[in-house]
Design an enzyme around this catalytic site. Structure first.
Site, PDB file in Angstrom:
ATOM      1  N   HIS A 195      17.688  12.759 -22.900  1.00 58.15           N
ATOM      2  CA  HIS A 195      18.941  13.075 -22.214  1.00 58.15           C
ATOM      3  C   HIS A 195      19.857  11.857 -22.215  1.00 58.15           C
ATOM      4  O   HIS A 195      19.470  10.745 -22.583  1.00 58.15           O
ATOM      5  CB  HIS A 195      18.673  13.481 -20.757  1.00 58.15           C
ATOM      6  N   GLU A 237      16.193   9.581 -19.806  1.00 58.76           N
ATOM      7  CA  GLU A 237      17.649   9.386 -19.736  1.00 58.76           C
ATOM      8  C   GLU A 237      17.961   8.058 -20.450  1.00 58.76           C
ATOM      9  O   GLU A 237      17.628   6.977 -19.962  1.00 58.76           O
ATOM     10  CB  GLU A 237      18.107   9.329 -18.279  1.00 58.76           C
TER      11      GLU A 237
END
Length: 814
Positions: free
Chosen positions: A25, A116
């Protein structure tokens, strides 16, 4: 409704047993691990998975190798989002349902992180080279973690690789083998029990150690699951245990056990009438060197049918009797070792209603059988607590069972029951017996379980019976539910046996784990009064009467031990018990020559009684600490506790329990090493007494005589009154009746002495017999015999009654 793309990814994930994955992500800089969802869905609260240690390791692996993530610095646009060391639990960050990493872990066993990679979801193309530089080492390190833990192949006995086999570890999510039979299970270093199972094959369990280096390879071989293969591998091909199984009546059961005596006469003895008790309760005794002294052996009993409705239990008992005798005959070392150290007692069909239950329910499946009458277990409990006595019963079997406990002095009893898969154990020394219960449960094979246990299963009365027998006769009993169904179909008896054989065997094998030995004085003379106490356990182990031999069966671990005998110095030791090792420790005690005359003695106390004042710093006293509860384990406040010596009625100490049922009793040091009688009383409850060995608080790092448990049973009411009040009132009424009867009897006797004569009027005073005036009559007053006034000579001969014929005048001449 699922999107087509989502559904396709889910089906693809299920088709291939992925081991490790990452969901990449943007928008933050953190390694996010499961769970994203939580029951409360509360922001800021972590939701941890069973494999949390592995997930944290994986998150650290990525973050620590990343150029910036491990710094934990927040993004400029989200200055309040701080992730220490660059990792976070998903739910702690923000809760989310339906996340991909949660679904992968729960549905496929795949361990996935959400990574992330940067503060921008759509960074400029010019930043991509820097993203690659920041993440490439971390990605490689992360992928390398696929080798951590355990991996290998699963084959059949003829070498076929088995796809789709489940690899399970208790408390963790299972994984499955790939098409080529390989499996990968990510684990932290440590020991694990790994079970591999596949339909049509026998499951197998092995203990595997993952080293600190982080990786180990273990292959598993599964055997075909047909009865013959299973019996050959695990049950010495005793086909009667697995093929054409059926329920045995009492006479059939006794016949089977007597045949074992005939077949294995060197180790088996069927006792059916050598004394009054075995006439009532037949049993098979199995041990090595039958007929030799059994004083140095553990005595372990396997019993069944305390409740007639639980008929499956005695089939397990018979199967295990066949199993261990056959194993000894063919020379299995473990089984031979067990019988060298142990006497096994097989006692089936205790409840006399067993035959009736089997006859009524044969060829049927009855998981919840209602008792036909009061079952033996309930009757035994009522007999022991003297509750609801049956005037038509002489309690022959109950008395025989109790005498068995008193005479045989079993070290441990395993009751094979049904209707549950729980294991009940005594409250006394529960920490010890809980370990035995765990051993049984850990070795139970659930792959053969075809029945669901009832949601509500009240074992309160049965648990009370176990506690009562254990406390009263110093005989611990573990009650095992071998199946959720009390009486499965006869064709399912084999499955119940396959589910429990390893558990029963592991339980009995603990006769090979513990410490044994002789306790003697310095001259080699046995000290027959010696006892062995273990810190934290209320149970006391006594030596044998003849040779002063002690036997302590313990799970592996470290124990603080104190050995005591009256008149001898205490010996304190540390025992390290290893599984499968029966350690021999012969002990010598020395006489206590010096007595501290400055300590308080019980006979020196004023009146023999003193109020309890807790002073842990006072070296002149030892303490007895315990708990008072009712039969439902609710705390009892205000229970009166008194301490007396065994040979004196005088109270030494007293106290009452607090709001939590706890009590502390202070006793003088001269009672240390001796048994005292502790009584517990409370209005509305039946009084209870126990014999307690007093332990000095200074012996084992301020360890007092602890864990003394009193379970009080509520005193039933009679005619709406408490039993005690009724008994007292009945006594008063009885005394009044006796007094009234005595008074009435006294009055009646007094009335008999009053003749009720009535004085006649003067005009009616006529003689009863007529006479003439000329008759010379001598008149004298009438007296009752006892009212005659005594003469001067006090002789009754002076009183003469004469007629007129005898009364003549005397002449002067005469």
């Amino acid at each position: 409704m699922q999107e087509p793309e989502t559904k396709a990814v889910m089906e693809w994930s299920k088709s291939i047993p992925f081991v490790l994955s990452a969901n990449l992500h943007g928008g933050a800089l953190v390694a996010n691990y499961p769970f994203d969802a939580s029951p409360e869905m509360t922001h800021g609260k972590a939701s941890l998975s069973p494999d949390n240690a592995v997930f944290v390791h994986l998150a650290h692996t990525y973050s620590d190798a990343h150029h910036k993530m491990h710094l934990g610095q927040p993004c400029k646009d989200h200055i309040l989002e701080k992730f220490p060391e660059g990792i976070t639990n998903g739910a702690q960050w923000y809760p989310l349902t339906g996340g991909m990493q949660d679904w992968n872990y729960l549905e496929t066993g795949d361990m996935e992180l959400t990574l992330e990679l940067g503060c921008f979801k759509f960074p400029p193309a010019s930043d991509l080279p820097q993203y690659w530089e920041d993440n490439k080492d971390a990605l490689v390190k992360y992928i390398e973690q696929v080798h951590m833990g355990v991996h290998g192949f699963v084959h059949s006995t003829i070498g076929h690789r088995l796809a789709g086999a489940n690899v399970r570890i208790p408390g963790l999510r299972p994984v499955r083998t790939a098409d080529t039979g390989d499996y990968w299970r990510l684990l932290m270093p440590g020991k694990y029990n790994i079970t591999v199972a596949k339909g049509g094959y026998e499951s197998i369990t092995e203990e595997v150690t993952v080293p600190e280096s982080g990786s180990v390879s273990v292959n598993f071989t599964l055997m075909a699951g047909d009865p013959q293969h299973w019996s050959s591998a695990y049950d010495f091909r005793i086909l009667d245990n697995i093929v054409k199984t059926h329920y045995h009546t009492t006479s059939e059961m006794y016949r089977e056990l007597s045949e074992l005596e005939n077949k294995y006469s060197n180790i088996s003895e069927f006792r059916a009438g050598d004394n009054l008790d075995t006439m009532t309760l037949h049993q098979l005794k199995v041990t090595d060197q039958l007929g030799s002294s059994e004083e140095t052996k553990f005595h372990v009993a396997l019993i069944s049918n305390l409740y007639a409705s639980q008929s499956i239990g005695q089939e397990m008992l018979l199967n295990f009797a066949r199993h261990i005798t056959q194993a000894y005959a063919i020379g299995e070392p473990i089984h031979i070792s067990i019988l060298k150290n142990t006497v096994l007692h097989f006692i089936p069909s205790i409840d006399p209603l067993t035959d009736k239950v089997i006859t009524l329910n044969k060829d049927k499946e009855h998981c919840n059988i209602d008792p036909l009458e009061e079952e033996f277990g309930d009757s035994l409990y009522d007999y022991l607590v003297k509750k609801n006595p049956n005037p038509l019963s002489n309690y022959t079997r109950e008395k025989a069972f109790i005498r068995l406990l008193e005479v045989e002095k079993y070290d441990l009893i395993l009751e094979l029951g049904a209707g549950t898969e729980q294991v009940l154990y005594p409250e006394v020394s529960k920490d010890l017996f809980e370990k035995f219960a765990e051993i049984y449960q850990e070795n139970r094979d659930q792959s053969y379980t075809n029945y669901k246990c009832p949601i509500e299963n009240d074992n309160t009365v049965h648990g009370n019976l176990i506690d009562l027998l254990s406390e009263t006769y110093n005989t611990p009993i573990l009650s095992v539910g071998v199946a959720c169904c009390k009486m499965p179909q006869e064709s399912d008896i084999a499955n119940v046996w396959r589910s429990n054989i390893h558990s029963i065997m592991e339980f009995v094998k603990y006769a090979n784990t513990g410490v044994v030995g002789y306790i003697k004085d310095i001259h080699g003379k046995p000290i027959n009064t010696a006892t062995v106490a273990i810190t934290g356990l209320e149970k006391q182990y006594r030596v044998s009467r003849n040779m002063a031999y002690y036997k302590v069966m313990l799970p592996s671990g470290e124990y603080q031990v104190i050995i005591r005998a009256h008149g001898y110095m205490d010996k304190i030791m540390t025992w390290r018990v290893t599984k499968g090792v029966l350690d021999r420790k012969d002990l010598t005690l020395t006489l206590r020559e010096v007595v501290n005359t400055t300590t308080f003695r019980s006979e020196q106390m004023s009146g023999g009684v003193y109020e309890m004042i807790v002073d842990e710093q006072d070296p002149s006293f030892a303490h007895v600490i315990g708990l008072a509860v009712d039969m439902n384990s609710n705390y009892l406040k205000g229970v009166n506790l008194t301490v007396r010596s065994l040979n004196s009625p005088h109270i030494i100490s007293w106290n009452t329990s607090d709001d939590q049922g706890k009590f502390v009793l202070r006793v003088p040091l001269d009672m240390v090493g001796h048994e005292v009688r502790v009584s517990a009383t409370l209005d509305g409850y039946i009084n209870s007494q126990r014999h307690i060995m007093v332990r000095d608080k200074n012996d084992l790092d301020n360890a007092e005589t602890a864990n003394v448990l009193f379970k009080l049973e509520r005193d039933g009411k009679v005619l709406g009154m408490p039993r005690l009040v009724f008994v007292m009132l009945s006594g008063v009424v009885g005394v009044l009746v006796v007094v009234a009867a005595a008074w009435c009897l006294t009055c009646r006797r007094q009335q008999q002495r009053d003749y009720f004569f009535t004085q006649l009027p003067n005009d009616d005073k006529k003689p009863l017999f007529g006479y003439n005036d000329g008759d010379d009559i001598v008149r004298k007053p009438y007296y009752d015999e006892e009212d005659i006034p005594p003469s001067e000579s006090e002789s009754e001969d002076d009183i003469v009654f004469s007629t007129d014929r005898e009364w003549k005048p005397v002449s002067q001449k005469e």
